[in-house]
Design a protein around this motif. Structure first.
Motif, short mmCIF file in Angstrom:
data_model
loop_
_atom_site.label_atom_id
_atom_site.label_comp_id
_atom_site.label_asym_id
_atom_site.label_seq_id
_atom_site.Cartn_x
_atom_site.Cartn_y
_atom_site.Cartn_z
N THR A 90 0.84 -1.19 0.00
CA THR A 90 0.00 0.00 0.00
C THR A 90 0.88 1.25 0.00
O THR A 90 2.02 1.21 0.47
CB THR A 90 -0.93 0.04 1.23
N SER A 91 0.35 2.33 -0.50
CA SER A 91 1.09 3.60 -0.52
C SER A 91 0.58 4.56 0.55
O SER A 91 1.03 5.70 0.63
CB SER A 91 0.96 4.25 -1.89
N PHE A 92 -0.33 4.12 1.41
CA PHE A 92 -0.95 5.01 2.39
C PHE A 92 0.04 5.43 3.49
O PHE A 92 0.90 4.65 3.90
CB PHE A 92 -2.16 4.36 3.03
N PRO A 93 -0.09 6.67 4.01
CA PRO A 93 0.79 7.16 5.07
C PRO A 93 0.34 6.66 6.46
O PRO A 93 -0.68 5.99 6.58
CB PRO A 93 0.64 8.68 4.96
N LEU A 94 1.09 7.02 7.49
CA LEU A 94 0.75 6.61 8.84
C LEU A 94 -0.51 7.30 9.35
O LEU A 94 -1.38 6.66 9.95
CB LEU A 94 1.92 6.91 9.79
N LEU A 95 -0.59 8.61 9.12
CA LEU A 95 -1.64 9.42 9.75
C LEU A 95 -2.61 10.02 8.74
O LEU A 95 -2.32 10.09 7.54
CB LEU A 95 -0.98 10.55 10.55
N GLY A 96 -3.75 10.47 9.24
CA GLY A 96 -4.71 11.20 8.41
C GLY A 96 -5.83 10.35 7.86
O GLY A 96 -5.97 9.17 8.19
N ILE A 97 -6.61 10.96 6.99
CA ILE A 97 -7.80 10.32 6.46
C ILE A 97 -7.49 9.06 5.65
O ILE A 97 -8.30 8.15 5.54
CB ILE A 97 -8.62 11.34 5.61
N HIS A 98 -6.30 9.01 5.05
CA HIS A 98 -5.88 7.83 4.31
C HIS A 98 -4.80 7.05 5.07
O HIS A 98 -4.08 6.25 4.49
CB HIS A 98 -5.36 8.23 2.92
N LYS A 147 3.10 12.45 6.26
CA LYS A 147 2.43 11.93 5.06
C LYS A 147 3.36 11.09 4.17
O LYS A 147 3.06 10.90 3.00
CB LYS A 147 1.87 13.11 4.25
N LYS A 148 4.43 10.57 4.73
CA LYS A 148 5.37 9.80 3.91
C LYS A 148 4.69 8.55 3.36
O LYS A 148 4.06 7.79 4.09
CB LYS A 148 6.60 9.41 4.72
N THR A 149 4.84 8.33 2.07
CA THR A 149 4.21 7.21 1.38
C THR A 149 4.63 5.87 1.98
O THR A 149 5.81 5.62 2.20
CB THR A 149 4.59 7.23 -0.11
#
Length: 378
Positions: free
Chosen positions: A194-202, A243-245
């Motif tokens: 997955t390319s999702f970051p650690l935090l946030g909506i994604h 937001k690191k991928t």
């Protein structure tokens, strides 16, 4: 007329080997020349794929997601200079057998595994991070290496999200020592699905909390705990980014490996496409048979299918897509963007989910036979 089979597993129903066998039988019946390769995306099945590519399978004893000891496989490259571990094999969600425990499940076993294989003995260490059970920000990795994570009272926190919520301090001195002892100059790669970051909506909590067993309120709790963990971790590595991928992979394991041990986060799909030499095998006018269990929006965020479709488009090859089921919107997008000449879905059989899971092999064979069109291979 030639066909290359490179299809991912149908999770919970069909392994790659089973799918390849069904498809090969179908092609042989129609006297169509074909070959196959094993692929993965960094999730469960990665060690199996590597062993099919010539890597040597080895075994160790580690803690599962709930601290129960079990045997787990890892792999060493034919040259002996690379080693690979798989989170799903070590502390994956499969060991919970449907009894999800998001507050107790931990990544501790990965820390134990890395301590045993001693990456400093290898030029490169690959960590395949899909299929995890935990959402602990990778805190368990530190605990499995003997690195203390403490609460406000200076007491060690328990493993899992329950402990992460109380985390206040990391024993950075031991962390630095263990980092040098275990990893030395070994190059570390996190192969993410997955390319999702650690935090946030994604981020990890919002995107994967439900599959780990968290309610909507639980996802908020997890997000807050991960944000606190990020702030604590930033004291050790001020360069880290929210937001690191890929840092959201495996409930934050990608984040911990990158932040504390300097691992590069890469696409597991791209790695396996290159390692399997699909690019050399797939030529112009061939048909690529590929697919995965469920085609939906996550297909576009790091799964195996996308790089294979891009390669087929680049090589001017045809694509026959196999899947258990598919989201209509995603499928329309894929048909528009890539040279897909046919789609075979198990769900088109009209059977319910239980039958589809239990009879997947037979249904795949039946659907291939009933859907067959010469233009797939012409």
């Amino acid at each position: 007329m030639s066909v290359l089979i490179a299809v991912d597993k149908f999770k919970g129903s069909l392994s790659q080997s089973e799918i390849i066998e069904v498809v090969s039988n179908f092609l042989s019946h129609h006297q169509i020349e074909h070959s196959s390769v094993h692929i993965a995306d960094g999730g469960d099945g990665s060690i199996d794929a590597l062993t099919q590519l010539g890597w040597q399978r080895k075994t160790m004893t580690v803690s599962g997601p709930l601290n129960n000891e079990h045997k787990a496989d890892y792999a060493v490259s034919p040259e002996g200079n690379r080693v690979a571990v798989e989170v799903a094999e070590i502390c994956g969600i499969k060991y919970l057998q449907g009894n999800l425990r998001p507050y107790l499940a931990s990544s501790r076993g990965l820390g134990e595994a890395l301590s045993q294989i001693l990456p400093s003995n290898f030029q490169e260490t690959l960590i395949c991070v899909g299929g995890s059970a935990s959402i602990d920000g990778g805190m368990g990795i530190l605990q499995g290496m003997g690195i203390s994570v403490l609460d406000r009272n200076g007491k060690s926190v328990q493993p899992g999200l329950a402990g992460l919520e109380k985390a206040f301090e990391i024993d950075f001195k031991t962390l630095v020592s263990k980092r040098e002892e275990l990893f030395g100059d070994s190059s570390l790669k996190v192969l993410s699905d997955t390319s999702f970051p650690l935090l946030g909506i994604h981020g990890a909590a919002r995107s994967f909390g439900r599959q780990k067993g968290l309610t909507r309120f639980g996802q908020i709790r997890a997000e807050l705990a991960l944000r606190r963990w990020f702030r604590i971790s930033k004291e050790f590595n001020p360069q880290i980014e929210k937001k690191k991928t890929g840092t959201g992979s495996a409930g934050g394991i990608g984040f911990a490996m990158n932040t504390f041990f300097g691992a590069n986060i890469e696409s597991g799909s791209d790695f396996f496409v290159a390692e399997s030499r699909v690019g050399k095998l797939l030529t112009e006018k061939m048909t690529l048979i590929t697919g995965e269990g469920r085609i939906d929006s996550t297909t576009l965020s790091g799964k195996t299918l996308l790089p294979l479709l891009k390669l087929a488009r680049e090589r001017n090859s045809r694509v026959l897509l196999l899947c258990g089921s598919a989201d209509a919107t995603t499928l329309r997008y894929l048909r528009k963007e890539f040279p897909i000449v046919g789609v075979v879905k198990l769900s088109d059989s009209g059977e319910g989910i239980e039958v589809l899971m239990n009879r997947a092999r037979e249904i795949l064979a039946e659907q291939l036979d009933s859907s067959y069109q010469k233009r797939w291979f012409a």
